[in-house]
Design a protein around this motif. Sequence first.
Motif, mmCIF file in Angstrom:
data_model
loop_
_atom_site.group_PDB
_atom_site.id
_atom_site.type_symbol
_atom_site.label_atom_id
_atom_site.label_comp_id
_atom_site.label_asym_id
_atom_site.label_seq_id
_atom_site.Cartn_x
_atom_site.Cartn_y
_atom_site.Cartn_z
ATOM 1 N N SER A 1 0.841 -1.209 0.000
ATOM 2 C CA SER A 1 0.000 0.000 0.000
ATOM 3 C C SER A 1 0.870 1.252 0.000
ATOM 4 C CB SER A 1 -0.931 0.002 1.210
ATOM 5 O OG SER A 1 -1.820 -1.098 1.184
ATOM 6 N N ALA B 1 0.829 3.994 -3.116
ATOM 7 C CA ALA B 1 0.574 5.418 -2.881
ATOM 8 C C ALA B 1 1.704 6.275 -3.456
ATOM 9 C CB ALA B 1 0.413 5.676 -1.385
ATOM 10 N N GLN C 1 1.542 10.295 -4.516
ATOM 11 C CA GLN C 1 1.163 10.871 -3.238
ATOM 12 C C GLN C 1 2.403 11.279 -2.439
ATOM 13 O OE1 GLN C 1 -1.651 8.423 -1.112
ATOM 14 N NE2 GLN C 1 -3.008 8.212 -2.861
ATOM 15 N N GLU D 1 1.161 11.011 2.948
ATOM 16 C CA GLU D 1 0.006 10.244 2.462
ATOM 17 C C GLU D 1 0.376 8.779 2.261
ATOM 18 O OE1 GLU D 1 -2.472 13.492 -0.199
ATOM 19 O OE2 GLU D 1 -0.520 12.804 -0.943
ATOM 20 N N ALA E 1 -1.204 5.393 3.961
ATOM 21 C CA ALA E 1 -1.623 4.212 3.202
ATOM 22 C C ALA E 1 -0.938 2.965 3.740
ATOM 23 C CB ALA E 1 -1.299 4.397 1.726
ATOM 24 N N PRO F 1 -9.995 7.833 7.091
ATOM 25 C CA PRO F 1 -9.627 7.023 5.922
ATOM 26 C C PRO F 1 -8.987 5.696 6.297
ATOM 27 C CG PRO F 1 -9.048 9.316 5.558
ATOM 28 C CD PRO F 1 -9.458 9.202 6.996
ATOM 29 N N ALA G 1 -10.490 1.944 5.508
ATOM 30 C CA ALA G 1 -9.728 0.910 4.796
ATOM 31 C C ALA G 1 -9.898 -0.441 5.479
ATOM 32 C CB ALA G 1 -8.251 1.294 4.725
ATOM 33 N N LEU H 1 -8.581 5.298 -0.367
ATOM 34 C CA LEU H 1 -7.552 4.559 0.360
ATOM 35 C C LEU H 1 -7.913 3.079 0.457
ATOM 36 C CD1 LEU H 1 -4.907 4.549 1.849
ATOM 37 C CD2 LEU H 1 -6.102 5.311 3.923
ATOM 38 N N SER H 2 -9.200 2.797 0.592
ATOM 39 C CA SER H 2 -9.655 1.400 0.628
ATOM 40 C C SER H 2 -9.351 0.688 -0.683
ATOM 41 C CB SER H 2 -11.159 1.346 0.906
ATOM 42 O OG SER H 2 -11.485 2.011 2.113
#
Length: 358
Positions: A154, A158, A163, A167, A171, A223, A227, A252-253
């Motif tokens: 993840s 990101a 990102q 961020e 994630a 967020p 997720a 984000l999910s």
Amino acid sequence: MRTPLSLVKVGDCLASDTFNSFGLLILAGNTVLSSDDIAKLHLHHIFDVDIVPKYDDPHEYATIDEHPSSKRTEPAAERFEKVKASYQVAIDGIKELFNGAKTDGTIREEAVTSGFLPLAEQVQQEKDVASLLIALNTKDDYTYQHSVQVGLISYYIAKWLGQSEEEALLAGKAGYLHDIGKCRIDDAILLKPGRLTVNEYDEIKKHARFGYEIAMQSGFPEPLCLAALQHHERLDGSGYPDQLQSDAIHPLSKIVAVADVYSAMISNRVYQNKKDLLFVLKEIHRCSFGELDPVVTQKFINNMIPCLIGKKVLLSSGEFGTIVLIRLTDYFRPLIRTGERFIDLAQRTDLEIEAVYI
């Protein structure tokens, strides 16, 4: 410093990623070149590369940490040992978080940071993510390793999406905690060495809501909590727990969902052996048509596929070869070199890649 390939020597270090005319990654920045690497550059008709300058004065830079090539020249084996140590710290950390959440119903943000951040810092320079994940993977502690892998993937996704570091770390932490709700599921079901019954599967699916509750009660950003709740939702509404569709699923999910599917498929589990790397990427590509977010999935595949260049493969004919070129028009039918000849799988539709060796 741009250097003609004719002047490049074994031991020179690439200052930046090197791409071929198709825009595909051939060698990653930080690579200390071997004779095979230089031959690969010739094969792809690359005429000059960006080489880290060599300085005669050892005091050109104040400290080793400030030297721009200090990390690039670290032996790969030493670098991997550091990553492996951080990976184990992350596994130990998620075990403690599971135990704490099971006992207290909450988790501490400092514990999440101390478990995941060292690993994120260690892997920032790693380019061959596919090989890294498989090298780290073992048959032990699937639930905990899976959490660490999903966090790591993840984080990478990101970053690939452009990102910021902040961020990307969010994630990564979301992926790290996505299955925290499984602490409330009976181990007899989690570790069952066979197919689950309908009732057992319904029980497993509760982990999404449990994870959301734990994350919310612990005061994590919404967020991240979503997720945990939504990483099994699918764009076509076929997921759980709420059968959400498309834009109803948090961005984000969607990142964590792709990471979750990939990690699950490359891992050995009590009821399922891991799948071959190329098979997994094909399956994720298939899922991008209705189930997984196509933008996230495409970005993931675009960054994972170049990792296959230079990998050994077994063909359905029984021949072994090496992937030398991957086309943007068909990721999964590359050009293979076997000995002195080349096999173009785009033309040889009678052949398939049976296995990729990392």
